[in-house]
Design an enzyme around this catalytic site. Sequence first.
Site, short mmCIF file in Angstrom:
data_model
loop_
_atom_site.label_atom_id
_atom_site.label_comp_id
_atom_site.label_asym_id
_atom_site.label_seq_id
_atom_site.Cartn_x
_atom_site.Cartn_y
_atom_site.Cartn_z
N ARG A 78 -10.29 -0.34 15.59
CA ARG A 78 -10.26 0.44 14.37
C ARG A 78 -11.26 -0.22 13.44
NH1 ARG A 78 -4.44 1.39 11.50
NH2 ARG A 78 -4.85 -0.78 10.92
N LYS B 145 0.83 -1.19 0.00
CA LYS B 145 0.00 0.00 0.00
C LYS B 145 0.87 1.25 0.00
CE LYS B 145 -0.43 -0.15 5.04
NZ LYS B 145 -1.35 -0.19 6.19
N TYR C 75 15.07 30.20 9.64
CA TYR C 75 13.82 30.81 10.09
C TYR C 75 13.72 30.80 11.61
CZ TYR C 75 11.62 31.03 5.46
OH TYR C 75 11.31 31.34 4.16
N MET D 21 10.97 24.80 3.50
CA MET D 21 10.24 24.05 2.49
C MET D 21 11.16 23.35 1.49
SD MET D 21 7.29 25.30 -0.19
CE MET D 21 6.15 25.78 1.11
#
Length: 369
Positions: free
Chosen positions: A128, A30, A250, A303
């Site tokens: 679940r 998956k 940053y 980013m």
Amino acid sequence: MTIDLDAIAANWRTLSQQLAGDAECAATVKANAYGTGLAETADRLHQEGCRTFFVALPEEALHLRETLPDVTIYVLDGLFPGTAEIYAAANIRPVLNSVPEIEEWSAYCRAAKTALPAAIHIDTGMNRLGLLPDIFTQVMADDYLTGPFTPCLLVSHLACGSTPDHPLNRIQLDTFRAATADFPEIPKSLANSAGVFLGPDYHFDVARPGISLYGGKALDPGTNPMSPVVRVEARILMVREVVERQTIGYGAAETATRTKRLAIVAAGYADGFMRRAGSSDQRPGGFGWLDGHRLPIVGRISMDMLALDVTDVPETAARHGVFVELLGPNVAASDLAIYAETIDYEYLTGLGRRFHRHYGPLGNRQDDT
């Protein structure tokens, strides 16, 4: 991004050899085979001998069916409403997780007059997906519900398999055994990657490893016996000097405690290198690797870029245009995950789309063009 399909195949062989008796080793592919490429990885596993595959979504199953027309494919997320005909046409087996799904699959098979196979999921403590054991017993006793199709696999999922001593593992095992005891003729599956290493009691008929195939660490304690399968590298854009008391990146999150050389590297959180793995004056961050040197991340990950401390690396090695390893044989995803307060699954499945993907041995890097 270099992906070693032979290493994935070797991991599958290692897992297969761990299994007791005639238990089959399937493969969970998956999430684009945990970021390694669904078609490419499944095809290589098929060459190695894997014949049963688990995916999450019907779209993944259809893509896999185009690649491998003859294998057994299970959809873990179950039967999506109105899709029974699509599953049937592509010979895809849903893992039926609820009474409404069982009702829909049964109705389709009754109308088609064909007893198509499907797995049934029993919730043994994960809370679940899946039927509670008493509901499962009622469903199996109701011939109107289960008579029109063929239950071909009984499935449950370990909640705490990565912690071998957790008491819930034994509780789930005992619950699964008790729930399925009246159906010895139906194959059973409980073991994910962690379950393979928990021992023969957990193996049953089909194991469905995921993270271990891709070099991930299935058990929290101990060393990881699996081979790495992915190496991610990015270029140094520039090397710069910062002096003591200057801040980096940053938010001025980290302050240089001495004069340092920093390599600014062309990868960031848009590429899957999580912002939480950055460093600050209060905590260390993750790391990269170059020329035998571990390179601490300095400051926040942005980013498209991150900064690595190359102060102790020769200038001839850490220079403009050179690739550094950000994940791979020297930088395990499970190690990075500690700094990001997550798990290696998230790193592998979250690697971004901007990487140039190359299939081959991890020892061979493409040229620098």
